[in-house]
Design a protein around this motif. Sequence first.
Motif, mmCIF file in Angstrom:
data_model
loop_
_atom_site.group_PDB
_atom_site.id
_atom_site.type_symbol
_atom_site.label_atom_id
_atom_site.label_comp_id
_atom_site.label_asym_id
_atom_site.label_seq_id
_atom_site.Cartn_x
_atom_site.Cartn_y
_atom_site.Cartn_z
ATOM 1 N N LEU A 137 27.070 39.291 41.562
ATOM 2 C CA LEU A 137 26.187 39.148 40.408
ATOM 3 C C LEU A 137 25.951 40.505 39.748
ATOM 4 C CD1 LEU A 137 23.521 36.871 42.114
ATOM 5 C CD2 LEU A 137 25.519 36.182 40.798
ATOM 6 N N PRO A 138 25.553 40.488 38.451
ATOM 7 C CA PRO A 138 25.327 41.760 37.758
ATOM 8 C C PRO A 138 24.046 42.474 38.186
ATOM 9 C CG PRO A 138 24.884 39.913 36.288
ATOM 10 C CD PRO A 138 25.425 39.333 37.556
ATOM 11 N N GLY A 139 23.159 41.820 38.920
ATOM 12 C CA GLY A 139 21.881 42.444 39.306
ATOM 13 C C GLY A 139 20.885 41.358 39.627
ATOM 14 N N MET A 149 32.342 40.336 35.569
ATOM 15 C CA MET A 149 32.339 38.891 35.805
ATOM 16 C C MET A 149 31.198 38.489 36.743
ATOM 17 S SD MET A 149 34.821 37.435 34.160
ATOM 18 C CE MET A 149 35.876 36.121 34.696
ATOM 19 N N ILE A 150 30.675 37.297 36.522
ATOM 20 C CA ILE A 150 29.749 36.679 37.473
ATOM 21 C C ILE A 150 30.620 35.740 38.298
ATOM 22 C CG2 ILE A 150 27.793 35.108 37.686
ATOM 23 C CD1 ILE A 150 27.206 36.095 34.659
ATOM 24 N N SER A 151 30.652 35.936 39.596
ATOM 25 C CA SER A 151 31.575 35.086 40.355
ATOM 26 C C SER A 151 30.971 34.612 41.673
ATOM 27 C CB SER A 151 32.887 35.827 40.616
ATOM 28 O OG SER A 151 32.664 36.941 41.437
ATOM 29 N N VAL A 152 31.390 33.416 42.066
ATOM 30 C CA VAL A 152 31.122 32.925 43.416
ATOM 31 C C VAL A 152 32.475 32.560 44.014
ATOM 32 C CG1 VAL A 152 28.806 32.087 42.887
ATOM 33 C CG2 VAL A 152 30.731 30.524 42.696
ATOM 34 N N SER A 153 32.644 32.835 45.286
ATOM 35 C CA SER A 153 33.943 32.613 45.918
ATOM 36 C C SER A 153 33.789 31.804 47.196
ATOM 37 C CB SER A 153 34.598 33.951 46.282
ATOM 38 O OG SER A 153 34.662 34.770 45.144
ATOM 39 N N GLY A 170 15.458 40.405 34.258
ATOM 40 C CA GLY A 170 16.584 40.237 35.173
ATOM 41 C C GLY A 170 17.901 40.471 34.450
ATOM 42 N N ALA A 171 18.952 40.626 35.229
ATOM 43 C CA ALA A 171 20.282 40.914 34.675
ATOM 44 C C ALA A 171 21.079 39.636 34.438
ATOM 45 C CB ALA A 171 21.045 41.831 35.628
#
Length: 193
Positions: A60-62, A1-5, A133-134
């Motif tokens: 993030l994935p990268g 998952m791409i996440s912001v918290s 980029g990822a």
Amino acid sequence: MISVSDITVCFAEKTVLDGFSLAVPEQGITALSGPSGCGKTTLLRVVAGLQKPQAGTASLPGPVSLLFQEDRLLPWRTVGQHITDVLPKARRGEVGRWLELVELAGEQARYPAQLSGGMGRRLALARCLACGGALLLLDEPFAGVDAQRAGRILARIRALGTPVLLTSHQEAVLSRCDRVLALEGPPLRQKNR
Ligand SMILES: Nc1ncnc2c1ncn2[C@@H]1O[C@H](COP(=O)(O)OP(=O)(O)OP(=O)(O)O)[C@@H](O)[C@H]1O
């Protein structure tokens, strides 16, 4: 998952993100839609690491590649040079590939002043894609680009296999994304939640 918290971003007295959280799959194209000024660009800038939030974290994935909302082209560099400028020497042969993806093949020798608004936008997009980029963060990638062409280019971007998080006000673009998050604000929040 791409996440912001729990992201919080305040500019002086204005709170644009107030404990905002989001998680999207690491596959396909996710669109952020919402009224002008609700906080979409600010969120992308936080994800890209350009805007330091007062609170919160991003996972993030990268490395990410960000297409700014403005083209940021260099008047003294040709179309082709905009792409070679971001490619390592070993990948210089890819210039044609990236320009074909955005339908600018044949325009390599032109300068930004000789391009239409939509052509300039597509050049900025090609330069961003060439960076790799990822995760691709694309802020209004098809501003000034007609719907049919945008659809073709979006299909080619999907075929790259890199997850994309984009913003758009264009229905023709949103309808071709894998998922659309309807947002409102500020402070930024998901609609109907
Ligand atoms: N550096 C800054 N200083 C002060 N206010 C800012 C700054 N950057 C953004 N803002 C404010 O934050 C709010 C959100 O702006 P943002 O650019 O994130 O909106 P947006 O949803 O991307 O809008 P648009 O669809 O028009 O691009 C706006 O009210 C804007 O005025």
